[in-house]
Design a protein around this motif. Sequence first.
Motif, PDB file in Angstrom:
ATOM      1  N   LYS A   1     -33.307  71.730 -87.206  1.00 15.20           N
ATOM      2  CA  LYS A   1     -34.146  72.496 -86.295  1.00 15.20           C
ATOM      3  C   LYS A   1     -33.314  73.157 -85.190  1.00 15.20           C
ATOM      4  O   LYS A   1     -32.387  72.566 -84.652  1.00 15.20           O
ATOM      5  CB  LYS A   1     -35.188  71.589 -85.644  1.00 15.20           C
ATOM      6  CG  LYS A   1     -36.168  70.976 -86.636  1.00 15.20           C
ATOM      7  CD  LYS A   1     -37.096  69.993 -85.954  1.00 15.20           C
ATOM      8  CE  LYS A   1     -38.047  69.345 -86.973  1.00 15.20           C
ATOM      9  NZ  LYS A   1     -38.920  68.328 -86.333  1.00 15.20           N
TER      10      LYS A   1
ATOM     11  N   ALA B   1     -35.549  82.574 -84.689  1.00 16.20           N
ATOM     12  CA  ALA B   1     -35.881  82.253 -86.078  1.00 16.20           C
ATOM     13  C   ALA B   1     -34.824  82.832 -87.015  1.00 16.20           C
ATOM     14  O   ALA B   1     -34.423  82.191 -88.002  1.00 16.20           O
ATOM     15  CB  ALA B   1     -37.264  82.797 -86.428  1.00 16.20           C
ATOM     16  N   GLU B   2     -34.345  84.035 -86.702  1.00 11.48           N
ATOM     17  CA  GLU B   2     -33.291  84.650 -87.518  1.00 11.48           C
ATOM     18  C   GLU B   2     -31.955  83.944 -87.310  1.00 11.48           C
ATOM     19  O   GLU B   2     -31.156  83.842 -88.245  1.00 11.48           O
ATOM     20  CB  GLU B   2     -33.190  86.135 -87.185  1.00 11.48           C
ATOM     21  CG  GLU B   2     -34.390  86.923 -87.686  1.00 11.48           C
ATOM     22  CD  GLU B   2     -34.474  88.327 -87.112  1.00 11.48           C
ATOM     23  OE1 GLU B   2     -35.130  89.182 -87.769  1.00 11.48           O
ATOM     24  OE2 GLU B   2     -33.908  88.588 -86.023  1.00 11.48           O
TER      25      GLU B   2
ATOM     26  N   ALA C   1     -31.717  80.704 -86.807  1.00 10.42           N
ATOM     27  CA  ALA C   1     -31.861  79.510 -87.641  1.00 10.42           C
ATOM     28  C   ALA C   1     -31.659  79.847 -89.112  1.00 10.42           C
ATOM     29  O   ALA C   1     -30.978  79.111 -89.845  1.00 10.42           O
ATOM     30  CB  ALA C   1     -33.236  78.880 -87.416  1.00 10.42           C
ATOM     31  N   ALA C   2     -32.226  80.957 -89.555  1.00 15.06           N
ATOM     32  CA  ALA C   2     -32.097  81.355 -90.957  1.00 15.06           C
ATOM     33  C   ALA C   2     -30.653  81.683 -91.304  1.00 15.06           C
ATOM     34  O   ALA C   2     -30.169  81.336 -92.395  1.00 15.06           O
ATOM     35  CB  ALA C   2     -32.995  82.559 -91.235  1.00 15.06           C
TER      36      ALA C   2
ATOM     37  N   ALA D   1     -28.734  78.485 -91.529  1.00 15.99           N
ATOM     38  CA  ALA D   1     -29.068  77.827 -92.793  1.00 15.99           C
ATOM     39  C   ALA D   1     -28.304  78.453 -93.953  1.00 15.99           C
ATOM     40  O   ALA D   1     -27.747  77.755 -94.809  1.00 15.99           O
ATOM     41  CB  ALA D   1     -30.577  77.914 -93.040  1.00 15.99           C
TER      42      ALA D   1
ATOM     43  N   SER E   1     -30.901  73.211 -94.679  1.00 19.90           N
ATOM     44  CA  SER E   1     -32.208  73.703 -94.254  1.00 19.90           C
ATOM     45  C   SER E   1     -32.287  73.667 -92.725  1.00 19.90           C
ATOM     46  O   SER E   1     -32.118  72.610 -92.113  1.00 19.90           O
ATOM     47  CB  SER E   1     -33.308  72.837 -94.850  1.00 19.90           C
ATOM     48  OG  SER E   1     -34.578  73.249 -94.389  1.00 19.90           O
TER      49      SER E   1
ATOM     50  N   ALA F   1     -34.686  75.444 -89.446  1.00 18.73           N
ATOM     51  CA  ALA F   1     -35.835  76.267 -89.043  1.00 18.73           C
ATOM     52  C   ALA F   1     -35.947  76.281 -87.525  1.00 18.73           C
ATOM     53  O   ALA F   1     -35.443  75.380 -86.846  1.00 18.73           O
ATOM     54  CB  ALA F   1     -37.122  75.724 -89.653  1.00 18.73           C
ATOM     55  N   TYR F   2     -36.596  77.299 -87.015  1.00 19.57           N
ATOM     56  CA  TYR F   2     -36.773  77.427 -85.563  1.00 19.57           C
ATOM     57  C   TYR F   2     -38.081  76.784 -85.134  1.00 19.57           C
ATOM     58  O   TYR F   2     -39.126  76.987 -85.760  1.00 19.57           O
ATOM     59  CB  TYR F   2     -36.759  78.892 -85.151  1.00 19.57           C
ATOM     60  CG  TYR F   2     -37.093  79.123 -83.695  1.00 19.57           C
ATOM     61  CD1 TYR F   2     -36.362  78.484 -82.695  1.00 19.57           C
ATOM     62  CD2 TYR F   2     -38.139  79.960 -83.311  1.00 19.57           C
ATOM     63  CE1 TYR F   2     -36.658  78.682 -81.351  1.00 19.57           C
ATOM     64  CE2 TYR F   2     -38.439  80.172 -81.971  1.00 19.57           C
ATOM     65  CZ  TYR F   2     -37.698  79.529 -81.003  1.00 19.57           C
ATOM     66  OH  TYR F   2     -37.995  79.724 -79.677  1.00 19.57           O
ATOM     67  N   VAL F   3     -38.029  76.000 -84.065  1.00 18.32           N
ATOM     68  CA  VAL F   3     -39.217  75.369 -83.470  1.00 18.32           C
ATOM     69  C   VAL F   3     -39.393  75.921 -82.063  1.00 18.32           C
ATOM     70  O   VAL F   3     -38.500  75.769 -81.216  1.00 18.32           O
ATOM     71  CB  VAL F   3     -39.079  73.842 -83.421  1.00 18.32           C
ATOM     72  CG1 VAL F   3     -40.332  73.219 -82.808  1.00 18.32           C
ATOM     73  CG2 VAL F   3     -38.826  73.277 -84.814  1.00 18.32           C
TER      74      VAL F   3
END
Length: 285
Positions: free
Chosen positions: A156, A203-204, A206-207, A210, A216, A218-220
Amino acid sequence: MIAVTGASGQLGRLVVQALLGTVPANQVVAIVRDVSKADDLRASGVQLRQGDYSQPETLASALQGVKKLLLVSSSEVGQRLEQHKNVIQAAKNAGVELIAYTSILHADTSPLALATEHVATEQLIRDSGLPFVFLRNSWYIENYFSAVGTALETGKVFGAAGEGKFSAASRADYAAAAAAVLTGSDQAGKIYELAGDQAFTLAELAATLADVSGKSVAYVNFSETEYKDMLVSFGLPEGFAYVLAQSDTGAAQGGLYDGDGQLGKLIQRPTTTLRAVLQAHLSSI
């Protein structure tokens, strides 16, 4: 002579290195708080001088003979204005002909709390009468290195920026821009809004992490208060946690986005991508 304050810091060192690509070492002055921590700068042949933002008496000798000065903003949030004032006054007394200052992106309209001291410093410089150039830097991609380990462990990336875009670039890009300004002509009075070519959301980020790591991630997203409280629970001082959380919500309001491409134009190449910086970081840890 060209001088760089904070020359043993992460940005200052890179500016000195960039200057040495075109300027003889004996014409570069590296001003540091502690000369014992700057053996690499001494070995490069530059003039190493001691100068402390909080000790005005050290700055007069540090700036002797300097014609162009890069004032790298202090890292001590809350104390910056008085420290910067000391450097500006010393530069005026020394007859510096151009002072460049590392400010923040769109300082005069920024919603970020961090902008307050930058705006005040810019005004001090204007009021001093010194010829100036403002380098208004957006975020450093390297700001996220401290979160990479946690992200890879937990899967995360945490933040409070929502869909806000960060026009971040590498420190080396900003250092190259500073060197270009310091070695260029007719810079007085210019204000550069410096930002990376390719903006990204968290979010980008995090992607991309990844994809680069193969794990894996993801952004929280949290509210500003929730994110600040989480940072405090991780051990950050409350004041610093607030600055980080408020910077995210400021980014959600567009405070760290710029699409004009001034940084790439100044360094005459595309800015370093998020992917490239993350790949280099992961290969080094």
